[in-house]
Design a protein around this motif. Structure first.
Motif, short mmCIF file in Angstrom:
data_model
loop_
_atom_site.label_atom_id
_atom_site.label_comp_id
_atom_site.label_asym_id
_atom_site.label_seq_id
_atom_site.Cartn_x
_atom_site.Cartn_y
_atom_site.Cartn_z
N LEU A 168 1.18 -0.83 0.16
CA LEU A 168 0.11 0.02 0.10
C LEU A 168 0.81 1.33 0.16
N LEU A 169 2.09 1.67 0.72
CA LEU A 169 3.13 2.78 0.38
C LEU A 169 4.41 1.70 0.74
N GLY A 170 4.80 1.25 -0.81
CA GLY A 170 5.73 0.86 -0.79
C GLY A 170 6.48 2.05 -0.60
N HIS A 171 6.16 3.00 -2.27
CA HIS A 171 6.82 3.21 -2.15
C HIS A 171 7.48 4.77 -1.50
N VAL A 172 5.99 5.74 -0.30
CA VAL A 172 6.01 6.26 1.09
C VAL A 172 7.29 6.04 1.59
N VAL A 173 7.44 4.38 2.29
CA VAL A 173 7.39 3.83 3.39
C VAL A 173 8.87 3.40 3.45
N GLY A 174 9.17 2.93 1.82
CA GLY A 174 10.43 2.48 1.45
C GLY A 174 10.82 1.34 2.15
N ALA A 253 -4.04 6.45 5.55
CA ALA A 253 -3.66 5.25 5.16
C ALA A 253 -5.11 4.70 4.92
N GLY A 254 -5.89 4.95 4.89
CA GLY A 254 -7.45 5.10 4.31
C GLY A 254 -7.36 5.69 3.14
N LEU A 255 -7.08 6.80 3.20
CA LEU A 255 -7.52 7.56 0.92
C LEU A 255 -6.18 6.93 0.58
N GLN A 256 -5.04 6.49 1.52
CA GLN A 256 -4.16 5.82 0.52
C GLN A 256 -4.39 4.67 -0.32
N ALA A 257 -5.74 3.64 0.71
CA ALA A 257 -6.37 2.21 0.32
C ALA A 257 -7.04 3.07 -0.69
N VAL A 258 -7.96 3.68 -0.47
CA VAL A 258 -9.20 4.08 -1.41
C VAL A 258 -8.46 4.12 -3.33
N ALA A 259 -6.89 5.20 -3.04
CA ALA A 259 -6.25 5.79 -4.33
C ALA A 259 -5.97 4.02 -4.84
N HIS A 260 -5.58 3.24 -3.98
CA HIS A 260 -4.60 2.56 -4.54
C HIS A 260 -5.85 1.47 -5.17
N LEU A 270 -0.83 9.53 -7.81
CA LEU A 270 -1.61 10.08 -7.57
C LEU A 270 -0.59 11.35 -6.97
N VAL A 271 -0.65 11.80 -6.96
CA VAL A 271 -0.77 12.84 -5.36
C VAL A 271 -1.49 13.73 -4.56
N ALA A 272 -1.82 13.39 -3.57
CA ALA A 272 -2.56 14.88 -3.47
C ALA A 272 -2.00 15.23 -1.52
N ILE A 273 -2.55 16.77 -1.74
CA ILE A 273 -2.14 17.46 -0.93
C ILE A 273 -2.95 18.01 -0.46
N GLU A 274 -2.81 18.69 1.11
CA GLU A 274 -3.25 19.79 1.74
C GLU A 274 -3.15 20.80 1.23
N PRO A 275 -3.32 22.16 0.68
CA PRO A 275 -3.43 22.94 -0.47
C PRO A 275 -2.12 24.60 1.12
N ALA A 282 -1.81 11.73 0.20
CA ALA A 282 -1.63 10.21 -0.35
C ALA A 282 -0.44 10.42 -1.44
N LEU A 283 -0.08 9.47 -1.38
CA LEU A 283 1.33 9.44 -3.00
C LEU A 283 1.56 8.31 -3.23
N VAL A 284 0.37 7.93 -4.40
CA VAL A 284 0.61 6.25 -5.05
C VAL A 284 1.27 6.61 -6.78
N SER A 285 1.80 5.23 -6.19
CA SER A 285 3.06 5.04 -7.59
C SER A 285 2.36 3.61 -8.64
N SER A 286 1.62 3.30 -9.10
CA SER A 286 0.54 1.68 -9.32
C SER A 286 1.54 1.33 -10.24
N PRO A 287 2.02 0.02 -10.64
CA PRO A 287 2.10 -0.20 -9.17
C PRO A 287 2.97 -0.52 -8.70
N SER A 288 2.79 -0.65 -7.15
CA SER A 288 3.83 -0.99 -6.00
C SER A 288 4.38 -2.14 -6.01
N PHE A 289 4.96 -1.94 -4.53
CA PHE A 289 5.55 -3.71 -4.22
C PHE A 289 5.66 -3.67 -3.26
#
Length: 629
Positions: A168-174, A253-260, A270-275, A282-289
């Protein structure tokens, strides 16, 4: 006739011999005494320390690595303890025979042997290397009963990293990886060699890498008495290790899961930011690992599957891959026209369906054109001709100068490694980019293509989301960040990663209002209307379609083009319209029209963030969605 020696002579000779022997013995005793004084007095401290070192060992105690949680406390990375079976090669005469004998006690697979060989090549000869990890209690008991048969082999308790959310957050957490020679060089360059004694793993990607200094902690030590076999007898003293700090993220993580889930099997980001803060929601790169694959040393099969996949799951598309933005560039172009005085909100141009420049006809998407088009209509209906003309009026330098403060074509400074800067085209950029003089010249026709988000334009989804955040935040550009707090696990004290305004773009409120109003109507009557039909909130947006390859004058027909050569699908959005709490950019690689592929993903994400609605299933693509560019 026998000769008799004089008794006096014999006595005299004996006396000489005794004196010589006495002197020799005195000299030897003097040498021994001198050596004794040297060793016992003059070199006492040195040899006492050496003797103690033979009896006492200083063992490093690695610190407990800090945890990573999302903004709501959901655990994204944590530690767990497990036993490993370690071999110290320097203390083993025949490694292969020893491993074969160990395999009769505990299960050692071919993968374990290959991994041991790899780790041994990366380690120093005197360091212990695990041959098996995560032993069961039964396996530990079986080995302990026979440990005396295996000098140089022992059971160790170690901490392992775990990522409960999987891919779900492979690219974010590493992920964590074993320290290699390059890591050692970096550690030595930072002067942290002592702090990594006894540590075998280090952060390799994502937050594990960029926040390594916070997460690692400070290594402690134990002074232990050892026997002749090097085994611990008793603990003499201890310097406690300081655990690493934990991270609380801005990510939901819930928002990330919906986007994923919304991406399904499709490639994209997808990148979602609080302006108002720049916090990444949320920061999604699909597919993930799945970062758990790397915790225990990734297998050859898993690495090959990730590294050789045509979908490139290890590539962080959200911050590294740069794409032409297509028509999502038009709101910024419209704002440039207003801010430079080249256009007014009411000024309209006649669109016959094409624009002629330098003898070349640049076509609009609508045959026959859109008629009279002003700024509002140009954004709502995504009119190319309006922006062909505007680009020519602004000129390429005017476009580049206006777009640069929004962050296009430059690093945003996000707290994740591996960000790309993209391309904001200009004559100066082209001169630096190409070597041949004929390629360095900027042509007017290239400016026309730049005006609709094509040509040399290339931006990451993160850059587009950051620029949109500035547009809806009255021109204030924030540095995007993923970490909200750094937490001391011992005291619970939080250190906030404060939002950092990078700059204030001088924009007139009336101009911003005009562009945002047009983007709101995109989702009401324009190209995003189908995706946002029935929404319980007002949202602004802009669809975009970006060409992957040149049509060379032919008409684009999706069904006649190979899937990976089809147009990319873009959508940018913000909501609520009056006071935006979320701004996002969505890209679906080779997804075609933005209204069909990217916009439905944005709708699901915003529905969840504002209303808590989780989609029952993946949104279907609508073949009848209106075309956009």
């Amino acid at each position: 006739m026998t000769e008799f020696r004089s008794p006096d002579q014999e006595v005299s000779r004996l006396r000489v011999r005794l004196v010589v022997a006495g002197v020799f013995m005195l000299l030897c005793l003097s040498l021994l005494a001198a050596r004794f004084v040297y060793l016992q007095v003059m070199r006492f401290d040195y040899y006492h320390t050496r003797a103690e070192d033979n009896r006492i060992a200083l063992v490093p105690v690695p610190p407990n690595r800090g945890a990573i949680v999302d903004r709501n406390g959901k655990v994204l990375a944590r530690n767990f303890a497990a036993y490993t079976l370690d071999i110290t090669p320097s203390q083993v005469e025949d490694l292969d025979e020893t491993i074969d004998r160990l395999a009769e006690i505990v299960d050692i697979s071919d993968y374990d042997r290959r991994r041991f060989k790899k780790f041994r090549e990366e380690s120093k000869f005197f360091e212990s290397v695990p041959i098996r990890t995560k032993l069961t209690d039964e396996e530990v008991a079986r080995f302990i009963a026979r440990r005396y048969l295996f000098p140089g082999v022992d059971v160790q308790a170690r901490l392992f990293r775990e990522y409960p959310q999987g891919d779900l957050l492979g690219h974010v957490v590493g992920y964590m990886g074993r320290i290699n020679n390059r890591d050692v060089d970096h550690i030595e360059a930072r002067g942290e060699t002592a702090n990594y004694r006894g540590t075998e793993h280090i952060g390799k990607r994502g937050l594990e890498e960029s926040y390594e200094a916070e997460l690692h902690g400070k290594t402690g030590s134990e002074q232990v008495e050892v026997d002749a076999g090097g085994r611990k007898v008793r603990l003499l003293s201890r310097r406690t290790a300081v655990p690493g700090n934990s991270l609380i993220l801005t990510v939901d993580a819930g928002l990330q899961a919906v986007a994923h889930q919304a991406f399904g099997e499709r490639r994209g980001a997808l990148v979602a930011i609080e302006p108002s803060t720049g916090g990444v929601l949320a920061l999604v790169s699909s597919p993930s690992f799945d970062p758990n694959l790397f915790v225990d040393g990734i297998s050859v099969a898993d690495w090959k599957g990730l590294n050789e996949s045509p979908d490139r799951p290890l590539l962080n598309r959200a911050i590294y891959s740069a794409y032409p933005p297509g028509s999502t560039f038009k709101p910024f172009m419209g704002l440039a026209g207003l801010s430079t005085g080249k256009r007014t909100p009411q000024q309209a141009i006649a669109d016959p369906g094409f624009y002629v420049f330098g003898g070349h006809r640049f076509m609009d998407d609508k045959i026959g054109g859109h008629g009279m088009v002003d700024l509002h209509t140009s954004i709502v209906q995504s009119c190319n001709t309006y922006y062909y003309m505007l680009a020519n009026d602004l000129g390429i330098d005017g476009i580049a100068d206006f777009m640069r403060p929004f962050g296009f074509g430059q690093l945003t400074g996000i707290d994740l490694p591996g960000e790309a800067d993209g391309v904001l085209p200009s004559p100066d950029w082209k001169r630096k980019r190409f070597k041949k003089p004929g390629q360095q010249k900027w042509y007017g026709g290239e400016t026309i293509s730049v005006g609709i988000g094509q040509g040399y334009n290339a931006y990451t989804p993160l850059q587009l989301a950051t620029a949109l955040s500035a547009l809806v935040n009255d021109g204030v550009v924030f540095k995007p960040h993923v970490v909200k707090y750094v937490v001391d696990p011992q005291t619970g004290a939080r250190r906030e990663v404060e939002p950092k305004p990078i700059r204030q773009i001088p924009l007139k409120p009336a101009h911003l209002a005009a562009v945002r109003a047009a983007m709101v109507d995109v989702n009401k009557t324009g190209t995003g209307a189908r995706a946002f039909a029935g929404a319980e909130y007002s949202a602004g947006g802009k669809t975009g379609t970006a060409q992957v390859y040149s049509l060379k004058g032919t008409k684009y027909k999706e069904g006649n083009v190979a899937e990976r050569l089809r147009d990319h699908s873009w959508f940018i959005a913000f909501a609520p319209a009056d006071k935006p709490r979320i701004a996002l950019a969505v890209l679906v690689e080779n997804g075609g029209f933005g209204s069909r592929s990217a916009a439905p993903i944005a709708r699901q994400v915003i529905d969840y963030y504002l209303l808590g609605k989780r989609p029952a299933g993946q949104a279907s693509e609508d073949e009848d969605a209106p075309a956009d560019h």
